[in-house]
Design an enzyme around this catalytic site. Structure first.
Site, PDB file in Angstrom:
ATOM      1  N   ILE A  60      18.751  -1.738  51.536  1.00 11.11           N
ATOM      2  CA  ILE A  60      18.504  -0.326  52.088  1.00 11.11           C
ATOM      3  C   ILE A  60      17.045  -0.029  52.035  1.00 11.11           C
ATOM      4  N   SER A  79      22.287   4.628  40.067  1.00 13.51           N
ATOM      5  CA  SER A  79      23.252   5.768  39.598  1.00 13.51           C
ATOM      6  C   SER A  79      23.105   6.053  38.115  1.00 13.51           C
ATOM      7  N   THR A 134      25.240  14.326  44.175  1.00 10.87           N
ATOM      8  CA  THR A 134      25.798  14.401  42.831  1.00 10.87           C
ATOM      9  C   THR A 134      25.434  16.029  42.376  1.00 10.87           C
ATOM     10  N   ASP A 135      26.513  16.367  41.640  1.00  8.38           N
ATOM     11  CA  ASP A 135      26.130  17.882  40.922  1.00  8.38           C
ATOM     12  C   ASP A 135      24.834  17.976  40.139  1.00  8.38           C
ATOM     13  N   GLU A 136      24.427  16.667  39.751  1.00  4.68           N
ATOM     14  CA  GLU A 136      23.178  16.743  38.826  1.00  4.68           C
ATOM     15  C   GLU A 136      21.940  17.219  39.439  1.00  4.68           C
ATOM     16  N   TYR A 188      16.521  10.193  38.080  1.00  2.00           N
ATOM     17  CA  TYR A 188      17.814   9.965  38.751  1.00  2.00           C
ATOM     18  C   TYR A 188      18.057  11.305  39.720  1.00  2.00           C
ATOM     19  N   ALA A 203      16.394  14.008  40.414  1.00  3.36           N
ATOM     20  CA  ALA A 203      15.202  14.208  41.231  1.00  3.36           C
ATOM     21  C   ALA A 203      15.143  13.440  42.492  1.00  3.36           C
ATOM     22  N   LYS A 252      17.912  11.943  43.773  1.00  4.09           N
ATOM     23  CA  LYS A 252      19.034  12.212  44.462  1.00  4.09           C
ATOM     24  C   LYS A 252      18.764  13.817  45.245  1.00  4.09           C
ATOM     25  N   TYR A 280      25.329  10.600  22.328  1.00  2.53           N
ATOM     26  CA  TYR A 280      23.965  11.255  22.274  1.00  2.53           C
ATOM     27  C   TYR A 280      23.887  12.483  21.517  1.00  2.53           C
ATOM     28  N   ARG A 295      19.721  11.807  24.595  1.00  2.30           N
ATOM     29  CA  ARG A 295      18.880  11.147  25.845  1.00  2.30           C
ATOM     30  C   ARG A 295      17.910  12.344  26.312  1.00  2.30           C
ATOM     31  N   GLY A 344      15.649  14.929  28.200  1.00  2.00           N
ATOM     32  CA  GLY A 344      16.199  15.819  29.013  1.00  2.00           C
ATOM     33  C   GLY A 344      17.443  15.767  29.501  1.00  2.00           C
ATOM     34  N   HIS A 345      18.166  15.763  28.326  1.00  2.00           N
ATOM     35  CA  HIS A 345      19.685  15.774  28.440  1.00  2.00           C
ATOM     36  C   HIS A 345      20.280  17.122  29.094  1.00  2.00           C
TER      37      HIS A 345
HETATM   38  P1  NAD Z   1      27.201   2.339  41.268  1.00  2.00           P
HETATM   39  O1  NAD Z   1      25.858   2.267  40.655  1.00  2.00           O
HETATM   40  O2  NAD Z   1      28.382   1.998  41.016  1.00  2.00           O
HETATM   41  O3  NAD Z   1      26.989   1.723  42.840  1.00  2.00           O
HETATM   42  C1  NAD Z   1      25.956   1.652  43.592  1.00  2.00           C
HETATM   43  C2  NAD Z   1      26.062   0.680  44.562  1.00  2.00           C
HETATM   44  O4  NAD Z   1      24.999   0.733  45.469  1.00  2.00           O
HETATM   45  C3  NAD Z   1      26.001  -0.717  44.066  1.00  2.00           C
HETATM   46  O5  NAD Z   1      27.301  -1.573  44.567  1.00  2.00           O
HETATM   47  C4  NAD Z   1      24.761  -1.405  44.207  1.00  2.00           C
HETATM   48  O6  NAD Z   1      24.814  -2.806  44.442  1.00  2.00           O
HETATM   49  C5  NAD Z   1      24.341  -0.746  45.503  1.00  2.00           C
HETATM   50  N1  NAD Z   1      22.764  -0.584  45.694  1.00  2.00           N
HETATM   51  C6  NAD Z   1      22.133  -0.259  44.799  1.00  2.00           C
HETATM   52  N2  NAD Z   1      20.734  -0.338  45.293  1.00  2.00           N
HETATM   53  C7  NAD Z   1      20.962  -0.861  46.737  1.00  2.00           C
HETATM   54  C8  NAD Z   1      20.172  -1.079  47.579  1.00  2.00           C
HETATM   55  N3  NAD Z   1      18.543  -0.833  47.417  1.00  2.00           N
HETATM   56  N4  NAD Z   1      20.575  -1.302  48.829  1.00  2.00           N
HETATM   57  C9  NAD Z   1      21.661  -1.435  49.020  1.00  2.00           C
HETATM   58  N5  NAD Z   1      22.709  -1.543  48.236  1.00  2.00           N
HETATM   59  C10 NAD Z   1      22.357  -0.933  46.738  1.00  2.00           C
HETATM   60  O7  NAD Z   1      27.175   4.042  41.511  1.00  2.00           O
HETATM   61  P2  NAD Z   1      28.543   4.756  41.868  1.00  2.00           P
HETATM   62  O8  NAD Z   1      28.594   5.590  40.566  1.00  2.00           O
HETATM   63  O9  NAD Z   1      29.647   4.249  42.473  1.00  2.00           O
HETATM   64  O10 NAD Z   1      27.711   6.211  42.713  1.00  2.00           O
HETATM   65  C11 NAD Z   1      27.911   6.098  44.050  1.00  2.00           C
HETATM   66  C12 NAD Z   1      27.166   7.187  44.980  1.00  2.00           C
HETATM   67  O11 NAD Z   1      27.697   8.301  44.405  1.00  2.00           O
HETATM   68  C13 NAD Z   1      25.766   7.316  44.553  1.00  2.00           C
HETATM   69  O12 NAD Z   1      24.887   7.685  45.527  1.00  2.00           O
HETATM   70  C14 NAD Z   1      25.548   8.502  43.180  1.00  2.00           C
HETATM   71  O13 NAD Z   1      24.581   9.019  43.251  1.00  2.00           O
HETATM   72  C15 NAD Z   1      26.972   9.209  43.756  1.00  2.00           C
HETATM   73  N6  NAD Z   1      27.717   9.991  42.751  1.00  2.00           N
HETATM   74  C16 NAD Z   1      28.097   9.239  41.785  1.00  2.00           C
HETATM   75  C17 NAD Z   1      28.883   9.864  40.520  1.00  2.00           C
HETATM   76  C18 NAD Z   1      29.456   9.339  39.383  1.00  2.00           C
HETATM   77  O14 NAD Z   1      29.936  10.071  38.670  1.00  2.00           O
HETATM   78  N7  NAD Z   1      29.391   8.075  39.447  1.00  2.00           N
HETATM   79  C19 NAD Z   1      28.911  11.143  40.749  1.00  2.00           C
HETATM   80  C20 NAD Z   1      28.382  11.903  41.973  1.00  2.00           C
HETATM   81  C21 NAD Z   1      27.930  11.290  42.932  1.00  2.00           C
HETATM   82  O1  DAU Z   2      27.487  14.353  37.421  1.00  2.64           O
HETATM   83  C1  DAU Z   2      27.742  13.373  38.239  1.00  2.64           C
HETATM   84  C2  DAU Z   2      26.685  11.930  37.684  1.00  2.64           C
HETATM   85  O2  DAU Z   2      27.709  11.632  36.402  1.00  2.64           O
HETATM   86  C3  DAU Z   2      26.514  10.971  38.611  1.00  2.64           C
HETATM   87  O3  DAU Z   2      25.647  11.542  39.569  1.00  2.64           O
HETATM   88  C4  DAU Z   2      26.030   9.773  37.883  1.00  2.64           C
HETATM   89  O4  DAU Z   2      25.563   8.713  38.656  1.00  2.64           O
HETATM   90  C5  DAU Z   2      26.707   9.286  36.706  1.00  2.64           C
HETATM   91  O5  DAU Z   2      26.208   8.126  36.077  1.00  2.64           O
HETATM   92  C6  DAU Z   2      26.969  10.683  35.875  1.00  2.64           C
HETATM   93  O6  DAU Z   2      25.951  10.703  34.992  1.00  2.64           O
HETATM   94  P1  DAU Z   2      25.963  11.278  33.556  1.00  2.64           P
HETATM   95  O7  DAU Z   2      24.773  10.927  32.888  1.00  2.64           O
HETATM   96  O8  DAU Z   2      26.787  12.665  33.331  1.00  2.64           O
HETATM   97  O9  DAU Z   2      26.971  10.086  33.098  1.00  2.64           O
HETATM   98  P2  DAU Z   2      27.145   9.122  31.839  1.00  2.64           P
HETATM   99  O10 DAU Z   2      28.170   8.427  31.709  1.00  2.64           O
HETATM  100  O11 DAU Z   2      25.774   8.253  31.667  1.00  2.64           O
HETATM  101  O12 DAU Z   2      26.999  10.339  30.532  1.00  2.64           O
HETATM  102  C7  DAU Z   2      27.963  10.973  30.389  1.00  2.64           C
HETATM  103  C8  DAU Z   2      27.635  11.752  29.181  1.00  2.64           C
HETATM  104  O13 DAU Z   2      27.742  11.036  27.995  1.00  2.64           O
HETATM  105  C9  DAU Z   2      26.323  12.457  29.155  1.00  2.64           C
HETATM  106  O14 DAU Z   2      26.366  13.983  28.529  1.00  2.64           O
HETATM  107  C10 DAU Z   2      25.443  11.400  28.360  1.00  2.64           C
HETATM  108  C11 DAU Z   2      26.469  11.124  27.355  1.00  2.64           C
HETATM  109  N1  DAU Z   2      26.567   9.517  26.952  1.00  2.64           N
HETATM  110  C12 DAU Z   2      26.323   8.727  27.608  1.00  2.64           C
HETATM  111  C13 DAU Z   2      26.284   7.495  27.294  1.00  2.64           C
HETATM  112  C14 DAU Z   2      26.154   6.025  28.247  1.00  2.64           C
HETATM  113  C15 DAU Z   2      26.582   9.122  25.624  1.00  2.64           C
HETATM  114  O15 DAU Z   2      26.741  10.223  24.748  1.00  2.64           O
HETATM  115  N2  DAU Z   2      26.669   8.280  25.011  1.00  2.64           N
HETATM  116  C16 DAU Z   2      26.326   6.897  25.972  1.00  2.64           C
HETATM  117  O16 DAU Z   2      26.305   6.075  25.374  1.00  2.64           O
END
Ligand code: NAD
Ligand code: DAU
Length: 355
Positions: free
Chosen positions: A61, A86, A136-138, A161, A163, A165, A218, A292, A294-295
């Site tokens: 994209i 993501s 995302t809610d972030e 991330y 910022a 989004k 973390y 992390r 800025g956690h």
């Molecule tokens: P993911 O990282 O599992 O998947 C992202 C997909 O995007 C992958 O298949 C990757 O190959 C594709 N991609 C990345 N860069 C690309 C590019 N330049 N061109 C085309 N494709 C590309 O992500 P996810 O966890 O499934 O999240 C999907 C969406 O939902 C994201 O926009 C994320 O911000 C949002 N979101 C995720 C969560 C969560 O908890 N995972 C929560 C809220 C919102």
């Molecule tokens: O809130 C929605 C977001 O949730 C999405 O927008 C993101 O794409 C998705 O990755 C997720 O973000 P988080 O940072 O919340 O998810 P993560 O699984 O990385 O971490 C969840 C929590 O656990 C967070 O407080 C950090 C902590 N953590 C994470 C990892 C990877 C640990 O303590 N240890 C770890 O190894």
């Protein structure tokens, strides 16, 4: 026949959305556009890849010319945009990649859709087109001990991330205001469930418990996340895509707040039972590591607007969803083995290039 472009459909959430749309709407032609980064895995979609209303397109994209051409050629009626970088930890080590994909990539898609739909302030918002941006809610930042994020909460992102989004959300709203683009946004809390890439907390710990490896928590594990089963998110996306008015935003969340340490303790208990291990043995793997940068302390979503206006609600409570998720990982050992060995990245060459 509606032509729908789903971006990032080979990723975690995207694959559940593609499956839902391909199986539920046989009159939609669903195109899955994905670059297949490390997070994109076409094995997620093995069960639907030969359906006649499904097409996979490999592409990036951030490549504006390619995106313009694809839209001109296919004349999509709607876009559901999930493609993104993501993972917060990766954004801390490589912010620019997040700017490229999440900001520039989103603007490229907006420009291409605007061009084929002829959107402008001089014309009404087209009612038969839709640009749906998944966020995302972030973007709302971090909560203290009380309160919930609503659609009115001011943006206050803290990681590269979030910022990126937040920036993409602002561009989508700007295209609605400036060019009458038929845009909708939803902001969802943390998803979990099948096909989650094992760099994120829950699948990482499932894999590590299985292999008797340390579970890195973390800081003190006191950060709170609001967990939603991924299929519930896909259903919310379906409802919002079909029912939301243009220019609106919906928060999506499961009212399932858990501290990280509580999540991992519950996961350990579930897995001890499933793996026939002595109660309490997996908890020994918990290892507190450096926090992390800025956690964010706490995320919690108020999804009242979505529930009241569009009638969506989550189907699963966290304990039930987590058990289902563990079952999925334990029965899909091949998927996990391919992801952890890197083998999944050859699936495209094997299945698509030679077709
Ligand atoms: P993911 O990282 O599992 O998947 C992202 C997909 O995007 C992958 O298949 C990757 O190959 C594709 N991609 C990345 N860069 C690309 C590019 N330049 N061109 C085309 N494709 C590309 O992500 P996810 O966890 O499934 O999240 C999907 C969406 O939902 C994201 O926009 C994320 O911000 C949002 N979101 C995720 C969560 C969560 O908890 N995972 C929560 C809220 C919102
Ligand atoms: O809130 C929605 C977001 O949730 C999405 O927008 C993101 O794409 C998705 O990755 C997720 O973000 P988080 O940072 O919340 O998810 P993560 O699984 O990385 O971490 C969840 C929590 O656990 C967070 O407080 C950090 C902590 N953590 C994470 C990892 C990877 C640990 O303590 N240890 C770890 O190894």
């Amino acid at each position: 026949m509606k032509k729908i472009l789903i971006t990032g459909g080979a990723g975690f959430i995207g694959s559940h959305v593609v499956r839902l749309f391909v199986t539920k709407y046989s009159d939609y032609q669903v195109f899955n556009l994905d670059k297949l980064t490390y997070a994109g895995n076409l094995e997620n979609l093995k069960d639907i890849e030969t359906k006649s209303n499904y097409t996979f397109v490999k592409g990036d994209i951030t490549d504006a010319d390619f995106i313009q051409q694809l839209f001109q050629e296919k004349q999509f009626d709607a876009v559901i945009h999930l493609a993104a970088e993501s993972h917060v930890d990766r954004s801390i080590s490589n912010p620019l990649e997040f700017v490229m994909t999440n900001v520039i990539g989103t603007v490229n898609l907006l420009n291409a859709a605007k061009a084929i739909w002829g959107c402008s302030k001089d014309k009404p918002v087209p009612t038969d087109k839709r640009f749906y941006h998944i966020s995302t809610d972030e973007v709302y930042g971090s909560l203290g001990d009380t309160g919930l994020f609503t659609e009115q909460t001011a943006y206050d992102p803290h990681s590269p991330y979030s910022a990126s989004k937040a920036s993409s959300d602002h561009f989508v709203r700007a295209y609605f205001d400036t060019y009458n683009m038929p845009c909708v946004i939803s902001n969802c809390s943390n998803n979990y469930g099948p096909n989650h890439f094992p760099e994120k907390l829950i699948p990482l710990c499932i894999n590590n418990i299985k292999n008797n490896k340390p579970l890195p928590i973390y800081g003190k594990g006191e950060n709170v996340r609001d967990w939603l089963y991924v299929v519930d998110h896909a259903n919310a996306i379906d409802v919002i895509f079909h029912k939301a008015a243009n220019g609106t935003t919906y928060n999506v969340g499961g009212h399932n707040e858990w501290t990280n340490i509580a999540v991992i303790r519950l996961l350990c208990r579930i897995m001890d039972k499933k793996l026939g291990r002595a109660e309490g043995s997996s908890e020994q793997l918990i290892t507190f590591v450096k926090d992390r940068a800025g956690h964010d302390l706490r995320y919690a979503i108020d999804s009242t607007k979505l529930q009241n206006e569009l009638g969506w609600k989550p189907s699963l409570q966290f304990e039930e969803g987590l058990e289902k998720t563990v079952d999925w990982y334990l029965t899909n050992e091949e998927w996990l083995a391919h992801v952890t060995s890197g083998n999944y990245q050859h699936y495209y060459e094997q299945q698509y290039v030679h077709r």
